[in-house]
Design a protein around this motif. Structure first.
Motif, PDB file in Angstrom:
ATOM      1  N   UNK A  96       0.830  -1.199   0.000  1.00  0.00           N
ATOM      2  CA  UNK A  96       0.000   0.000   0.000  1.00  0.00           C
ATOM      3  C   UNK A  96       0.868   1.254   0.000  1.00  0.00           C
ATOM      4  N   UNK A  97       0.355   2.285  -0.649  1.00  0.00           N
ATOM      5  CA  UNK A  97       1.095   3.538  -0.746  1.00  0.00           C
ATOM      6  C   UNK A  97       0.215   4.700  -0.274  1.00  0.00           C
ATOM      7  N   UNK A  98       0.131   4.918   1.038  1.00  0.00           N
ATOM      8  CA  UNK A  98      -0.652   6.042   1.561  1.00  0.00           C
ATOM      9  C   UNK A  98      -0.066   7.375   1.097  1.00  0.00           C
ATOM     10  N   UNK A  99      -0.934   8.347   0.930  1.00  0.00           N
ATOM     11  CA  UNK A  99      -0.507   9.661   0.441  1.00  0.00           C
ATOM     12  C   UNK A  99      -1.060  10.742   1.357  1.00  0.00           C
ATOM     13  N   UNK A 100      -0.268  11.772   1.590  1.00  0.00           N
ATOM     14  CA  UNK A 100      -0.700  12.922   2.391  1.00  0.00           C
ATOM     15  C   UNK A 100      -0.562  14.184   1.556  1.00  0.00           C
ATOM     16  N   UNK A 101      -1.601  15.000   1.562  1.00  0.00           N
ATOM     17  CA  UNK A 101      -1.590  16.282   0.851  1.00  0.00           C
ATOM     18  C   UNK A 101      -1.967  17.381   1.827  1.00  0.00           C
ATOM     19  N   UNK A 102      -1.223  18.445   1.843  1.00  0.00           N
ATOM     20  CA  UNK A 102      -1.575  19.620   2.637  1.00  0.00           C
ATOM     21  C   UNK A 102      -1.937  20.752   1.691  1.00  0.00           C
TER      22      UNK A 102
ATOM     23  N   UNK B 299      -7.271   5.108  -8.711  1.00  0.00           N
ATOM     24  CA  UNK B 299      -7.641   5.242  -7.307  1.00  0.00           C
ATOM     25  C   UNK B 299      -6.397   5.250  -6.427  1.00  0.00           C
ATOM     26  N   UNK B 300      -6.446   6.046  -5.357  1.00  0.00           N
ATOM     27  CA  UNK B 300      -5.409   6.030  -4.339  1.00  0.00           C
ATOM     28  C   UNK B 300      -5.640   4.854  -3.388  1.00  0.00           C
ATOM     29  N   UNK B 301      -4.548   4.280  -2.878  1.00  0.00           N
ATOM     30  CA  UNK B 301      -4.681   3.235  -1.870  1.00  0.00           C
ATOM     31  C   UNK B 301      -5.293   3.807  -0.594  1.00  0.00           C
ATOM     32  N   UNK B 302      -4.774   4.923  -0.174  1.00  0.00           N
ATOM     33  CA  UNK B 302      -5.309   5.661   0.975  1.00  0.00           C
ATOM     34  C   UNK B 302      -4.758   7.068   0.891  1.00  0.00           C
ATOM     35  N   UNK B 303      -5.606   8.038   1.220  1.00  0.00           N
ATOM     36  CA  UNK B 303      -5.163   9.426   1.132  1.00  0.00           C
ATOM     37  C   UNK B 303      -5.731  10.237   2.285  1.00  0.00           C
ATOM     38  N   UNK B 304      -4.921  11.156   2.771  1.00  0.00           N
ATOM     39  CA  UNK B 304      -5.339  12.124   3.784  1.00  0.00           C
ATOM     40  C   UNK B 304      -5.078  13.514   3.231  1.00  0.00           C
ATOM     41  N   UNK B 305      -6.088  14.379   3.293  1.00  0.00           N
ATOM     42  CA  UNK B 305      -5.957  15.743   2.783  1.00  0.00           C
ATOM     43  C   UNK B 305      -6.220  16.718   3.928  1.00  0.00           C
ATOM     44  N   UNK B 306      -5.208  17.481   4.293  1.00  0.00           N
ATOM     45  CA  UNK B 306      -5.318  18.472   5.367  1.00  0.00           C
ATOM     46  C   UNK B 306      -5.530  19.840   4.727  1.00  0.00           C
TER      47      UNK B 306
END
Length: 266
Positions: free
Chosen positions: A2-8, A44-51
């Motif tokens: 899995x490749x989680x991604x974070x975007x601010x 699709x993203x595996x998992x993503x968090x957007x702050x």
């Protein structure tokens, strides 16, 4: 792996553009096996968090460069119709659920007087059980308005409360052909500001993401004003944020390069 991604991001619009760019560059391709778009392809993203640090910044909805010749992902005026879908229990004929119905008009297992008998499991504040904005009565049935319950609790019981989560998903959703994509909106008051933490099991990046977040932001602004705190940030997450194949070319044009070009570079 899995490749989680974070975007601010600073604004809702900035969040949409950044996330769309990342999906074109690194989204994982696959074909849908079941659901509303069975048989279609998507990235699709595996998992993503957007702050999103300043979600109230205008415009709430992203604007596409007119020179590209594509319409904006969400039409002007759409939020006027969509907001009641999120903030009221209104249902239209043929709908098995709405987010607003799940949040603001969910079935209550308990009657107004039950708290007096079930003292070890139910909250004991009499005002909650007598307030018909919180425990809504309709044709002899009772429903809980989670949004009003959250507002009352923060106003009257203090801000350090980790129980105020607006729940959309429920176990019986497993048997629905198209269960709700939004599962919950968690909340927190930190440093005098109300922050929202929505989670989507599946999420259409191109049109759903901007419409959903703009409406959630407007809901947060209303709740913050009612509580008497400042409006805060949004940290959204999903294990299924995606774009469908019918917008691949549009997404590539907005990004300025094709998916194949990005993949050849990596």
């Amino acid at each position: 792996m899995l490749q989680p991604l974070f975007i601010k991001a600073t604004s809702l619009s900035d969040a949409w553009f950044q996330t769309l760019y990342q999906c074109v560059e690194a989204g994982r391709a696959f074909t849908i096996n079941r659901g509303s778009f069975e048989g279609q392809k998507r990235l699709e993203f595996d998992f993503i968090t957007i702050h999103i640090t300043h979600p109230s910044s205008l415009p709430l909805l992203p604007k596409v460069n007119p020179a590209l010749g594509f319409p904006d992902p969400v039409e002007e005026g759409y939020l006027d119709d969509y907001l009641p879908y999120l903030m009221t229990g209104e249902e239209k004929e043929g709908e098995s659920y709405t987010y607003g119905q799940r949040i603001c008009k969910c079935d209550s297992e308990y009657l107004p007087g039950d708290y007096k008998k079930l003292t070890e499991i139910l909250v004991q504040e009499k005002e909650i059980w007598e307030d018909r904005n919180i425990l809504v009565e309709e044709n002899g049935r009772y429903f809980v308005n989670q949004m009003e319950m959250m507002i009352w609790t923060y106003k009257n019981k203090g801000y350090r409360n980790n129980q105020m989560i607006l729940q959309v998903g429920q176990p019986s959703d497993m048997v629905l052909l198209d269960p709700p994509c939004l599962r919950h909106i968690d909340t927190r008051i930190q440093d005098g500001k109300l922050h929202f933490f929505p989670y989507f099991r599946s999420w259409d990046l191109y049109g759903g993401f901007p419409a959903n977040l703009a409406a959630i932001e407007m809901m947060k602004q209303y709740c913050a004003e009612q509580i008497g705190v400042e409006n805060g940030e949004i940290i959204a997450s999903s294990k299924g944020l995606h774009i469908y194949d019918y917008v691949f070319e549009i997404a590539e044009a907005i990004r300025g390069r094709s998916m194949d070009e990005f993949r050849e570079m990596s």
